[in-house]
Design a protein around this motif. Structure first.
Motif, PDB file in Angstrom:
ATOM      1  N   LYS A  86       0.805  -1.220   0.000  1.00 44.79           N
ATOM      2  CA  LYS A  86       0.000   0.000   0.000  1.00 44.79           C
ATOM      3  C   LYS A  86       0.842   1.276   0.000  1.00 44.79           C
ATOM      4  O   LYS A  86       0.292   2.374  -0.105  1.00 44.79           O
ATOM      5  N   ASN A  87       2.159   1.126   0.086  1.00 43.13           N
ATOM      6  CA  ASN A  87       3.043   2.286   0.111  1.00 43.13           C
ATOM      7  C   ASN A  87       3.052   2.966  -1.263  1.00 43.13           C
ATOM      8  O   ASN A  87       3.192   2.306  -2.291  1.00 43.13           O
ATOM      9  N   ASP A  88       2.916   4.284  -1.274  1.00 37.75           N
ATOM     10  CA  ASP A  88       2.839   5.031  -2.535  1.00 37.75           C
ATOM     11  C   ASP A  88       4.070   4.808  -3.413  1.00 37.75           C
ATOM     12  O   ASP A  88       3.956   4.688  -4.642  1.00 37.75           O
ATOM     13  N   ASP A  89       5.243   4.757  -2.793  1.00 47.68           N
ATOM     14  CA  ASP A  89       6.469   4.567  -3.574  1.00 47.68           C
ATOM     15  C   ASP A  89       6.498   3.198  -4.240  1.00 47.68           C
ATOM     16  O   ASP A  89       6.988   3.056  -5.369  1.00 47.68           O
ATOM     17  N   LYS A  92       4.189   3.388  -7.179  1.00 46.83           N
ATOM     18  CA  LYS A  92       4.827   4.183  -8.239  1.00 46.83           C
ATOM     19  C   LYS A  92       5.910   3.386  -8.947  1.00 46.83           C
ATOM     20  O   LYS A  92       6.091   3.505 -10.167  1.00 46.83           O
TER      21      LYS A  92
END
Length: 275
Positions: A86-89, A92
Motif C-alpha cells: 500500500k506504500n505510494d512509492d 509508483k
C-alpha cells in the motif's frame, strides 16, 4: 570527508533508500556518490539472497494501455506484507515498470526484466528495492494484449487487474470498461466456448459424469446428461456467453451487439492477487 544533508538527500532521491542507509553508504564510500550507490545496490543483493526463501504473496497488480489503445500490459510486483504493497512509492515503482512495458513491448517477463530504466535494468531495480525495503520483492507476472482496441481496468486496492482486446475501435470507451469490469467480477475461463481447451472440457465432463453417477443416474445416460452440464459451464464461464453483470437479461455478446453488430472481444487477461 564531511557528509552534508544535501548529499544524503541526493542519494535518497537516486536510490529510494532511507536517510540513515544513505548517510552510512556515503560515509563508507568516503563521500563518493557512485560508490555509495554501489554499496546500496550490493546491500539489495545481500538482502535478496537472505530472503529468497520467503513468500512474497502480497503486492500490486497494475494494467496500463498505450495512448493509441492498441497495446496493453499487466505488471505484478510482489512483496511480503500488505503494508509495503500500500506504500505510494511501491505503487509508483510498479507503475514505472508498467510504463516501460508499454514503451518496450517485451515478449515476456524476462524481456521486461531486461529493459533499462534510468540506466539500470528493471531486474536490478527490483533487487535494489529489496535492499531498500527489507522484504523479498519479486516481479512475478507480465502479460500483454495487442488488438484494434485495448482497455485496462484496475480494481480499487491494486490487487486485481484486467485487460481486454476488441476487434475494432470507434465505440464508447465505457462499453469497453464495462467488459473489463465483467472480466474482473466474473473471472471467465475463455472468450467463447470454442476457446476453451480440450483439457478443461474433458475435466468438466468427467466431473459432471461422476456427480450424476453418485446420484444414481444410469450409466448409459451419463454422456448426454454431462453434455448438458458442459453447456451450462460454457454459459457461466465463457465471457461472451455470461449474463452481463449490469443487465443480466442479456449476455455480454448481446450487449456488444447492441452497440455494434460486429463488435466482439478477441482476448482478455485477468490477474488477481491472493485468490
Amino acid at each position: 570527508m564531511a557528509i552534508t544533508a544535501a548529499d544524503v538527500m541526493k542519494l535518497r532521491k537516486a536510490t529510494g533508500a532511507g536517510m540513515m542507509d544513505c548517510k552510512k553508504a556515503l560515509t563508507d564510500a568516503d563521500g563518493d556518490f557512485d560508490g555509495a550507490i554501489q554499496i546500496i545496490r550490493e546491500k539489495g543483493k545481500l538482502v535478496a539472497s537472505k530472503r529468497s526463501d520467503r513468500e512474497a504473496s502480497e503486492g500490486v497488480a497494475l494494467a496500463k494501455v498505450s495512448d493509441d489503445n492498441k497495446f496493453g500490459a499487466i505488471v505484478v510486483l510482489n512483496c511480503e506484507t500488505d503494508f509495503v504493497a500500500k506504500n505510494d512509492d511501491f505503487v509508483k515503482t510498479t507503475a514505472s515498470f508498467a510504463e516501460k512495458a508499454i514503451e518496450g513491448k517485451p515478449a515476456d517477463l524476462d524481456g521486461l526484466k531486461a529493459i533499462e530504466l534510468d540506466g539500470r535494468t528493471i531486474a536490478d531495480h527490483v533487487t535494489e528495492q529489496t535492499g531498500v525495503i527489507g522484504e523479498k520483492i519479486e516481479l512475478s507476472f507480465f502479460a500483454k494484449i495487442e488488438a484494434e482496441y485495448v482497455i485496462g481496468y484496475i480494481h480499487p486496492g491494486n490487487k486485481l487487474a484486467t485487460l481486454v482486446g476488441f476487434n475494432k475501435g470507434g465505440f464508447d470507451a465505457q462499453v469497453a470498461k464495462d467488459v473489463a469490469m465483467q472480466v474482473a467480477a466474473m473471472s471467465p475461463v475463455a472468450v467463447d466456448k470454442q476457446n476453451v481447451s480440450q483439457e478443461v472440457i474433458d475435466k468438466e465432463l468427467e466431473i459432471a459424469k461422476e456427480k450424476f453417477r453418485q446420484e444414481g443416474k444410469p450409466e448409459a445416460m451419463l454422456d448426454k446428461i454431462a453434455q448438458g452440464s458442459l453447456n451450462k459451464f460454457f454459459k457461466e464461464s465463457t465471457l461472451l456467453n455470461q449474463a452481463f453483470v449490469k443487465d443480466n437479461k442479456q449476455t455480454v455478446k448481446d450487449y456488444l451487439a447492441s452497440v455494434d453488430k460486429d463488435l466482439t472481444v478477441t482476448e482478455f487477461v485477468r490477474f488477481a492477487l491472493s485468490e
